[in-house]
Design a protein around this motif. Structure first.
Motif, PDB file in Angstrom:
ATOM      1  N   VAL A 181       4.485   2.842   2.753  1.00 38.81           N
ATOM      2  CA  VAL A 181       5.144   1.867   2.518  1.00 38.81           C
ATOM      3  C   VAL A 181       6.905   2.158   2.948  1.00 38.81           C
ATOM      4  O   VAL A 181       7.284   1.438   3.652  1.00 38.81           O
ATOM      5  CB  VAL A 181       5.428   1.752   0.958  1.00 38.81           C
ATOM      6  N   LEU A 204       2.481  -3.279  -0.580  1.00 38.60           N
ATOM      7  CA  LEU A 204       2.061  -3.839   0.839  1.00 38.60           C
ATOM      8  C   LEU A 204       1.934  -4.886   1.127  1.00 38.60           C
ATOM      9  O   LEU A 204       2.115  -5.571   2.104  1.00 38.60           O
ATOM     10  CB  LEU A 204       0.954  -2.763   1.151  1.00 38.60           C
ATOM     11  N   GLY A 249       1.185   1.298  -1.198  1.00 39.60           N
ATOM     12  CA  GLY A 249       0.320   0.890   0.048  1.00 39.60           C
ATOM     13  C   GLY A 249      -0.850   1.386   0.186  1.00 39.60           C
ATOM     14  O   GLY A 249      -1.292   1.930   1.379  1.00 39.60           O
TER      15      GLY A 249
END
Length: 308
Positions: A13, A178, A307
């Motif tokens: 991320v 994400l 993410g």
């Protein structure tokens, strides 16, 4: 280590946010460099003195050139403005190509409507090409190349995020953050694509700015109306509008009637200006008087996860 690609979700991320910021920064820097190089065209090619409409294009793009042509035709009585701020033809068809393009579409149209129709006309393209051939306009190809480069970078970052997102979903990892970042990247890519598709008004090169500055300096000096200064005819309403816009039109009533409303994109209403206006069916001439014996009154015509 079971992290996809050897990068944990939180670390990815952070990396992705950094990539988004870096791409935006690169786009700004490249755009600035390209604009500076395009503007650096300092030598104008030899040619005849610029026309008032070429100066208008340099000063304000196609719309300013159209405004200057309208001003010239109204001043000569070949166009008139009625009490609803609508322009119509009233004289003989002019010889100048841009003036003809304006004259031909002036059928109870507002200034904004005429601008919209004349922007893509053959006469306007010829005017732009003439300035381009003389090196008075910044390179359009360079700007498009820089925007294409920015779009490619933006799409690459978007694709990188999508691949990681799909990988994270397939592994059952939390991908809420994400997803949001990929959506941001998608929006930025769309904006970049729209910017690339829009050409926009051509900007003057350094030589074009210099020529325009010379004309403005000459026009503000002690030059009699109608005399040549710097190879440009400075007298008349067309020159005033070309260099300064409708605010410089010598007749305040007509200036108010011909000035498009702020934010106009080629439409435009047909309502009169505030205050009193010309009587119904009459039209305002360049001397601010109404036809058919009447007179203008009152001074106006017119989610939570990392993410993957």
């Amino acid at each position: 280590m079971n992290d996809p690609w050897g990068i944990s979700g939180p670390d990815f991320v952070v990396l992705y946010i950094a990539l988004l910021g870096a791409v935006l920064l690169v786009r700004v820097i490249v755009s600035g460099i390209v604009a500076a190089r395009a503007m650096r065209s300092d030598q104008a090619h030899a040619g005849p003195p610029p026309t008032v409409y070429q100066l208008a294009f340099l000063a304000g793009g196609p719309d300013r050139a159209t405004d200057a042509a309208i001003a010239a035709l109204v001043e000569r009585g070949q166009l008139r403005v009625n009490s609803y701020k609508q322009i119509s033809k009233t004289g003989t068809r002019p010889v100048d190509p841009l003036e003809r393009a304006v004259f031909d579409v002036a059928k109870l149209k507002t200034t904004a409507m005429i601008r919209a129709k004349v922007r893509a006309s053959a006469a306007m393209r010829a005017l732009e090409e003439g300035l381009d051939q003389r090196g008075l306009l910044a390179s359009a190809a360079a700007k498009r190349q820089s925007r294409t480069f920015g779009l490619v970078l933006q799409l690459a970052v978007l694709a990188f995020g999508v691949v990681r997102l799909v990988n994270g979903i397939s592994l059952g990892r939390p991908v809420g953050v994400l997803v949001f970042l990929v959506l941001v990247a998608a929006v930025l890519a769309i904006v970049a694509a729209v910017r690339r598709s829009k050409t926009g008004a051509r900007q003057p090169s350094a030589a074009g700015h210099r020529l325009l500055g010379q004309a403005r300096a000459a026009a503000s000096g002690p030059v009699p109306a109608g005399m040549l200064a710097g190879g440009v005819l400075l007298g008349g309403a067309a020159a005033a509008v070309a260099l300064g816009g409708w605010a410089m039109y010598p007749d305040e009533e007509l200036s108010a009637a011909l000035t498009p409303p702020m934010g106009s994109f080629g439409g435009g209403g047909s309502s009169g200006s505030s205050g009193s206006s010309c009587s119904s069916g009459s039209s305002c001439s360049s001397s601010s008087s109404c036809s058919s014996g009447s007179s203008c009154g009152g001074g106006g015509c017119g989610g939570g996860g990392c993410g993957g």
